[in-house]
Design a protein around this motif. Structure first.
Motif, PDB file in Angstrom:
ATOM      1  N   LEU B  56       0.857  -1.177   0.000  1.00 26.28           N
ATOM      2  CA  LEU B  56       0.000   0.000   0.000  1.00 26.28           C
ATOM      3  C   LEU B  56       0.894   1.228   0.000  1.00 26.28           C
ATOM      4  CD1 LEU B  56      -2.733   1.550   0.591  1.00 26.28           C
ATOM      5  CD2 LEU B  56      -2.133   1.326   2.996  1.00 26.28           C
ATOM      6  N   ALA B  57       0.687   2.105  -0.975  1.00 25.33           N
ATOM      7  CA  ALA B  57       1.442   3.353  -0.964  1.00 25.33           C
ATOM      8  C   ALA B  57       0.566   4.429  -0.347  1.00 25.33           C
ATOM      9  CB  ALA B  57       1.843   3.721  -2.379  1.00 25.33           C
ATOM     10  N   VAL B  58       1.074   5.099   0.662  1.00 27.56           N
ATOM     11  CA  VAL B  58       0.348   6.224   1.254  1.00 27.56           C
ATOM     12  C   VAL B  58       1.015   7.496   0.749  1.00 27.56           C
ATOM     13  CG1 VAL B  58      -0.424   7.338   3.354  1.00 27.56           C
ATOM     14  CG2 VAL B  58      -0.224   4.866   3.279  1.00 27.56           C
ATOM     15  N   LEU B  59       0.226   8.281   0.028  1.00 24.90           N
ATOM     16  CA  LEU B  59       0.758   9.420  -0.688  1.00 24.90           C
ATOM     17  C   LEU B  59       0.250  10.706  -0.064  1.00 24.90           C
ATOM     18  CD1 LEU B  59       2.310   8.791  -3.338  1.00 24.90           C
ATOM     19  CD2 LEU B  59       0.358   9.681  -4.570  1.00 24.90           C
ATOM     20  N   LEU B 235       5.305  10.290  -6.535  1.00 24.71           N
ATOM     21  CA  LEU B 235       4.453   9.413  -7.338  1.00 24.71           C
ATOM     22  C   LEU B 235       5.259   8.490  -8.225  1.00 24.71           C
ATOM     23  CD1 LEU B 235       1.746  11.972  -8.279  1.00 24.71           C
ATOM     24  CD2 LEU B 235       1.260   9.672  -7.495  1.00 24.71           C
ATOM     25  N   GLY B 236       6.424   8.939  -8.649  1.00 26.18           N
ATOM     26  CA  GLY B 236       7.253   8.126  -9.519  1.00 26.18           C
ATOM     27  C   GLY B 236       7.698   6.847  -8.834  1.00 26.18           C
ATOM     28  N   VAL B 237       7.943   6.936  -7.508  1.00 28.97           N
ATOM     29  CA  VAL B 237       8.437   5.785  -6.764  1.00 28.97           C
ATOM     30  C   VAL B 237       7.383   4.678  -6.681  1.00 28.97           C
ATOM     31  CG1 VAL B 237       9.052   5.058  -4.435  1.00 28.97           C
ATOM     32  CG2 VAL B 237      10.140   7.051  -5.427  1.00 28.97           C
ATOM     33  N   VAL B 238       6.100   5.066  -6.555  1.00 32.01           N
ATOM     34  CA  VAL B 238       5.100   4.061  -6.203  1.00 32.01           C
ATOM     35  C   VAL B 238       4.593   3.254  -7.386  1.00 32.01           C
ATOM     36  CG1 VAL B 238       4.356   5.338  -4.205  1.00 32.01           C
ATOM     37  CG2 VAL B 238       3.178   5.672  -6.355  1.00 32.01           C
ATOM     38  N   ILE B 245      -3.149   2.492  -3.602  1.00 33.38           N
ATOM     39  CA  ILE B 245      -2.681   3.797  -3.138  1.00 33.38           C
ATOM     40  C   ILE B 245      -3.742   4.440  -2.263  1.00 33.38           C
ATOM     41  CG2 ILE B 245      -2.148   6.149  -3.917  1.00 33.38           C
ATOM     42  CD1 ILE B 245      -0.698   5.054  -6.235  1.00 33.38           C
ATOM     43  N   ALA B 246      -3.304   5.030  -1.172  1.00 33.15           N
ATOM     44  CA  ALA B 246      -4.192   5.874  -0.382  1.00 33.15           C
ATOM     45  C   ALA B 246      -3.605   7.280  -0.431  1.00 33.15           C
ATOM     46  CB  ALA B 246      -4.276   5.382   1.057  1.00 33.15           C
ATOM     47  N   VAL B 247      -4.379   8.243  -0.918  1.00 33.03           N
ATOM     48  CA  VAL B 247      -3.891   9.614  -0.988  1.00 33.03           C
ATOM     49  C   VAL B 247      -4.419  10.372   0.225  1.00 33.03           C
ATOM     50  CG1 VAL B 247      -3.801  11.714  -2.364  1.00 33.03           C
ATOM     51  CG2 VAL B 247      -3.930   9.497  -3.491  1.00 33.03           C
ATOM     52  N   MET B 248      -3.517  11.015   0.950  1.00 32.54           N
ATOM     53  CA  MET B 248      -3.936  11.738   2.162  1.00 32.54           C
ATOM     54  C   MET B 248      -3.804  13.243   1.952  1.00 32.54           C
ATOM     55  SD  MET B 248      -2.672   9.509   5.422  1.00 32.54           S
ATOM     56  CE  MET B 248      -3.517  10.605   6.543  1.00 32.54           C
ATOM     57  N   ALA B 267      -9.900  10.191  -9.112  1.00 34.35           N
ATOM     58  CA  ALA B 267     -11.282  10.523  -8.765  1.00 34.35           C
ATOM     59  C   ALA B 267     -11.335  11.649  -7.748  1.00 34.35           C
ATOM     60  CB  ALA B 267     -12.004   9.285  -8.236  1.00 34.35           C
ATOM     61  N   HIS B 268     -10.203  12.316  -7.511  1.00 32.80           N
ATOM     62  CA  HIS B 268     -10.182  13.448  -6.590  1.00 32.80           C
ATOM     63  C   HIS B 268      -9.325  14.556  -7.194  1.00 32.80           C
ATOM     64  CE1 HIS B 268      -9.575  15.875  -2.992  1.00 32.80           C
ATOM     65  NE2 HIS B 268     -10.594  15.231  -2.454  1.00 32.80           N
ATOM     66  N   PRO B 269      -9.781  15.798  -7.110  1.00 33.39           N
ATOM     67  CA  PRO B 269      -9.017  16.891  -7.721  1.00 33.39           C
ATOM     68  C   PRO B 269      -7.579  16.976  -7.207  1.00 33.39           C
ATOM     69  CG  PRO B 269     -11.121  17.690  -6.877  1.00 33.39           C
ATOM     70  CD  PRO B 269     -11.028  16.268  -6.473  1.00 33.39           C
ATOM     71  N   TYR B 270      -7.371  16.616  -5.926  1.00 34.09           N
ATOM     72  CA  TYR B 270      -6.013  16.690  -5.381  1.00 34.09           C
ATOM     73  C   TYR B 270      -5.112  15.655  -6.067  1.00 34.09           C
ATOM     74  CZ  TYR B 270      -2.145  16.410  -2.085  1.00 34.09           C
ATOM     75  OH  TYR B 270      -0.902  16.391  -1.521  1.00 34.09           O
ATOM     76  N   THR B 271      -5.613  14.425  -6.204  1.00 29.37           N
ATOM     77  CA  THR B 271      -4.842  13.383  -6.881  1.00 29.37           C
ATOM     78  C   THR B 271      -4.536  13.812  -8.320  1.00 29.37           C
ATOM     79  OG1 THR B 271      -6.261  11.878  -5.670  1.00 29.37           O
ATOM     80  CG2 THR B 271      -4.723  10.902  -7.209  1.00 29.37           C
ATOM     81  N   LYS B 272      -5.564  14.364  -8.948  1.00 32.13           N
ATOM     82  CA  LYS B 272      -5.409  14.842 -10.319  1.00 32.13           C
ATOM     83  C   LYS B 272      -4.272  15.870 -10.406  1.00 32.13           C
ATOM     84  CE  LYS B 272      -8.565  16.605 -13.893  1.00 32.13           C
ATOM     85  NZ  LYS B 272      -8.669  15.539 -14.893  1.00 32.13           N
ATOM     86  N   GLY B 273      -4.276  16.792  -9.439  1.00 32.59           N
ATOM     87  CA  GLY B 273      -3.229  17.814  -9.406  1.00 32.59           C
ATOM     88  C   GLY B 273      -1.848  17.204  -9.201  1.00 32.59           C
ATOM     89  N   LEU B 274      -1.778  16.199  -8.306  1.00 34.12           N
ATOM     90  CA  LEU B 274      -0.496  15.534  -8.054  1.00 34.12           C
ATOM     91  C   LEU B 274       0.035  14.888  -9.325  1.00 34.12           C
ATOM     92  CD1 LEU B 274      -0.842  13.612  -4.651  1.00 34.12           C
ATOM     93  CD2 LEU B 274       0.545  15.612  -5.133  1.00 34.12           C
ATOM     94  N   LEU B 275      -0.852  14.189 -10.026  1.00 37.80           N
ATOM     95  CA  LEU B 275      -0.425  13.496 -11.244  1.00 37.80           C
ATOM     96  C   LEU B 275       0.023  14.486 -12.305  1.00 37.80           C
ATOM     97  CD1 LEU B 275      -3.152  10.720 -11.456  1.00 37.80           C
ATOM     98  CD2 LEU B 275      -0.712  10.399 -11.083  1.00 37.80           C
TER      99      LEU B 275
END
Lengths: 313, 348
Positions: B56-59, B235-238, B245-248, B267-275
C-alpha cells in the motif's frame, strides 16, 4: 593516536611557559618587600637584606629572574623559600590531600549531578523535574562558607550526638577516604548544579534524536533504549565538563580546605601569597597547570572512545 | 488528459480477502497533538487495510498525516503531546491500541518493523552497524554475541552490502547513503516481520540509488510475503511497486484506489493535481504544473473540504460540507462531492 598525544604534549610546553611567566610577573608586581616580610615589624639588617636579595636574584630584571626559575624547573628544582626550606619539601603530601579532595568532589559530582540530571530529563515538566531545578538554583546560591559550616554542624556534629552515627569526620585527614566526604560534598556543590542541568539538557536532546526513535521501533525495552542508545550519546558533553572541572576543583579548594582543616595546596597557596613566598606560589601554579593540561588531554582522548566519528591523526 | 503509461500486466491481481481479517486494518483513526498554540488534529478518521504480500502506498505532502498514521501503527508517537482519541488499529485482528506498552514492544521489531527516511540520523552514531543489527537477535531471541553477528553478516549479504564480513564492525558514518539505508532495511527485516512500514525510504537518496532501494524492498517482500506500507510524496516511486494507493490530505484519506486506476483516471481533484505535477519528457519546455496555494494549516483547518481553497473545481457546498469517502467501486473511494465529474473530466 600516538602522534596526536605527542603533538598535544609538545603544545603543552608553550602553554606552561606562558602561564608560569604570567603568574611570575604578577607575583613580581605585588607590592611589599619579601625580605621585610620575614622580619615583620622589626628593622632588617642591611647586610642581611643585601645578601638575601643577591641570593634570590631579586635585583635582576624580571625576565632574568624568570630565566633562573625555568632553569631550575627543568632540572626538577622548584627552588627555596625565603625561609630556607626547599619548595618541594613544602609540597610534600599537600598535593595528595588536594588531589584526594578534588577526586572525591568529582566522584560525588558525577554520581549526584548525572543522577539528578537523568531523573529530571526523564520526568520533564513533572514535579520531580521542577524540584531538581529549584534545588540546583539553591546549590549555586549558597556560598561555600555557609554550606561548609552547616554540613559540618548537621552531618558531622548533630548526627553524631543525636543518633550516635559517627561517619562524617569534620576536620583533618586521619580517617582515610571518609575524611574527604564532607569537604568533597561542599567543594562539589556548585559543580553538582551545573552538571545536573547539563545532563538534563543533554539527555533531553538525545531523547529527541532519530536513533532513539529507531531503537523504540526495534522493540528495545525502555531500559535499554535509555541506558544504551541514549546515554552513550549524552555522555560526551558531560565528560568535557568533568575533565575541565578537575583543575577548577583543585585550584578552588582554598575555603573548603580551611573550613575542614585539610593541609592541602589551597591553603598553602593562600598562605604563600600572604607571606610573599613567590617561589611557592609559582610552583603551585605550575603543577596546577600541568594537571589541567593532563586532564584536558585525557578528556580529548576519551572523546574518541565515546564517539567513533572522532579520529585523531 | 493523457495518463502516464503503467505496465498493468506486472501488477499482481487484486488480493482482496472477503470475510477474513486483513493483516492490518486501520479504522477511523484520529491522532491529535497538544501544542502551545492549541490542539493540532493531525489525523482525522483515517481508514485503510492491507493484506499479507500486498503493498500500500500512502501518498501525500508534508503535514498530510501520513507519517503520523504510520507512527501510530508502530506505537512510537510521543504521548503526550500526541493522543489517540478515537479509532482502532487491528493487526491480525487484535486492536494494538488496547495492548499494554510491554505487549506492544513485543510486536515492534518482531512483527511490525519500520524504515525511516534519513538513515544517517536514524542509525545510532556510536555503535557499529553489526552491533545494531545483531541487537535484534540478542534482545528478542536471546542469541549469543557470536551467533547474532553471524546473522548480522548474513542479513548484510542479503541486502547486498559488498564485503559484509569486513564491514560489519564499521560505523554508520563510514557508509554511503544508499548503503546506510540497506543497513536500516537489514535491521528491519531481521526477524521476518509480517508488516514493514517504510517512511519515505528513498527521499534522502539520489535517483539511481532510489531505484535500487525500491527494487530491494520489492524483492524482499516477494520472498517473504510481508505486507508493505510505503509512505511517500513521490508518485514516480510508487507506480512500479504499489498494489494500491491511499492519498492523504489534511489528515484525511481523499482517495483510495488500486494503483492502475489512480494513474489512469483519478477521482479526486487533489490526486489529479499531483499526477499533473509530475514532470514529463513529452512536455519538455512547458511550464511545470503546480497545485496552487499552500498545504492547510493544521491548527486552523479550512471548513468543509480541506482542499477547497486550492481546488480548481470548487463549488459552494465544498466550503461548508465535509465530503464523505464515497465508494466508487469495491476497491475505490473518493472524498470529493463531485467525484463523478472529476472521473468524467466534466468537473469545473
Amino acid at each position: 593516536m600516538g602522534r596526536y598525544v605527542v603533538r598535544r604534549l609538545l603544545q603543552a610546553i608553550p602553554v606552561l611557559l606562558g602561564t608560569t611567566f604570567l603568574i611570575f610577573a604578577l607575583v613580581y608586581a605585588l607590592p611589599g618587600d619579601p625580605i621585610q616580610a620575614l622580619a615583620g615589624d622589626r628593622a632588617v639588617d642591611p647586610i642581611f637584606r643585601a645578601t638575601m636579595r643577591e641570593m634570590f636574584h631579586l635585583d635582576d630584571p624580571l625576565i632574568v629572574q624568570y630565566g633562573y626559575y625555568v632553569q631550575g624547573i627543568f632540572t626538577g628544582d622548584f627552588g627555596m623559600t625565603f625561609r630556607g626550606v626547599p619548595v618541594s619539601t613544602i609540597f610534600e603530601g599537600k598535593f595528595q590531600v588536594t588531589l584526594n579532595l578534588a577526586l572525591m568532589a568529582l566522584v560525588i559530582e558525577a554520581i549526584v549531578g548525572v543522577g539528578l540530571g537523568l531523573i529530571a530529563a526523564l520526568r520533564r515538566g513533572k514535579a520531580a523535574d521542577t524540584a531538581i531545578l529549584a534545588f540546583t538554583l539553591l546549590l549555586v546560591s549558597v556560598p561555600t562558607l555557609v554550606s561548609g559550616f552547616v554540613l559540618q554542624l548537621v552531618l558531622g556534629v548533630q548526627l553524631k550526638t543525636s543518633t550516635g552515627i559517627d561517619f562524617f569526620p569534620v576536620a583533618g585527614t586521619s580517617e582515610g577516604w571518609r575524611s574527604y566526604l564532607l569537604p568533597g560534598l561542599v567543594l562539589a556543590g556548585t559543580s553538582i548544579a551545573y552538571l545536573t542541568r547539563l545532563t538534563r539538557t543533554s539527555l533531553m536532546e538525545t531523547l529527541r534524536a532519530d536513533y532513539v526513535r529507531t531503537a523504540i521501533a526495534k522493540g528495545m525495552p525502555r531500559r535499554r533504549v535509555l541506558g544504551r542508545h541514549a546515554l552513550r550519546n549524552s555522555l560526551i558533553p558531560l565528560v568535557t565538563y568533568l575533565g575541565a572541572d578537575l583543575g577548577a576543583l583543585m585550584s578552588g579548594a582554598v575555603i573548603t580546605e580551611t573550613i575542614f582543616n585539610l593541609n592541602g595546596i589551597g591553603r598553602q597557596l593562600f598562605d604563600s601569597v600572604y607571606l610573599s613566598e613567590n617561589s611557592v606560589v609559582v610552583g603551585i601554579v605550575t603543577v596546577l597547570v600541568l594537571i589541567f593540561i593532563a586532564a584536558n588531554l585525557i578528556v580529548d582522548l576519551l572523546y574518541a572512545v565515546l564517539d567513533p566519528r572522532i579520529r585523531y591523526e | 488528459m493523457k495518463n502516464p503509461s503503467v505496465d498493468t500486466h506486472l501488477l499482481p491481481a487484486d488480493s482482496g480477502t472477503i470475510g477474513t481479517e486483513p493483516l492490518l486494518a486501520v479504522d477511523n483513526l484520529h491522532v491529535e497533538f497538544t501544542t502551545r498554540q492549541g490542539v493540532v488534529r493531525a489525523v482525522n478518521g483515517v481508514s485503510y487495510a492491507l493484506n499479507a504480500g500486498e503493498t500500500l502506498a500512502v501518498l501525500g505532502e508534508s503535514g498530510s498525516g501520513k507519517s503520523v498514521t504510520a507512527q501510530a501503527i508502530m506505537g512510537i508517537l510521543d504521548m503526550p503531546p500526541a493522543r489517540v482519541p478515537k479509532g482502532e488499529i487491528r493487526f491480525r485482528g487484535t486492536d494494538l491500541l488496547k495492548l499494554s506498552e510491554n505487549q506492544r514492544s513485543q510486536i515492534r521489531g518482531q512483527q511490525i518493523a519500520m524504515i525511516f527516511q534519513d538513515a544517517l540520523s536514524a542509525l545510532n552514531p556510536v555503535f557499529t552497524v553489526g552491533w545494531q543489527i545483531a541487537e535484534m537477535f540478542r534482545v528478542h531471541k536471546g542469541m549469543s554475541k557470536k551467533d547474532s553477528y553471524t546473522k548480522a553478516i548474513e542479513l548484510m549479504d542479503r541486502v547486498r552490502i559488498p564485503a559484509a564480513r569486513q564491514r560489519v564492525n564499521d560505523y554508520p558514518h563510514q557508509f554511503s547513503g544508499g548503503m546506510r539505508q540497506r543497513i536500516m532495511i537489514a535491521m528491519s527485516i531481521a526477524l521476518d516481520p509480517d508488516l514493514l512500514i517504510a517512511d519515505e525510504p528513498t527521499t534522502a537518496l539520489d535517483v539511481t540509488v532510489q531505484a535500487q532501494i525500491m527494487e530491494l524492498l520489492a524483492e524482499l517482500q516477494r520472498d517473504s510475503n510481508m505486507g508493505l506500507i510505503l509512505i511517500t510524496h513521490d508518485l514516480g516511486v510508487v507506480a512500479d511497486v504499489a498494489d494500491k494507493i491511499a492519498v492523504m490530505y489534511g489528515g484525511r484519506i481523499v482517495e483510495n484506489a488500486p494503483v492502475h486506476d489512480i494513474y489512469r483516471n483519478p477521482a479526486h481533484p487533489y490526486t489529479k493535481g499531483l499526477l499533473e505535477s509530475i514532470p514529463r519528457v513529452d512536455m519538455k519546455g512547458q511550464e511545470l504544473y503546480a497545485i496552487k496555494g499552500l498545504p492547510p494549516n493544521l491548527l486552523d483547518m479550512p471548513t468543509g473540504c480541506a482542499f477547497h481553497p486550492r481546488c480548481p473545481f470548487r463549488q459552494d457546498n465544498c466550503v461548508t460540507d465535509v465530503p464523505a469517502l464515497h465508494a466508487i467501486s469495491g476497491t475505490r473511494s473518493s472524498a470529493c462531492h463531485y467525484w463523478r465529474e472529476v472521473l468524467d473530466g466534466t468537473a469545473g
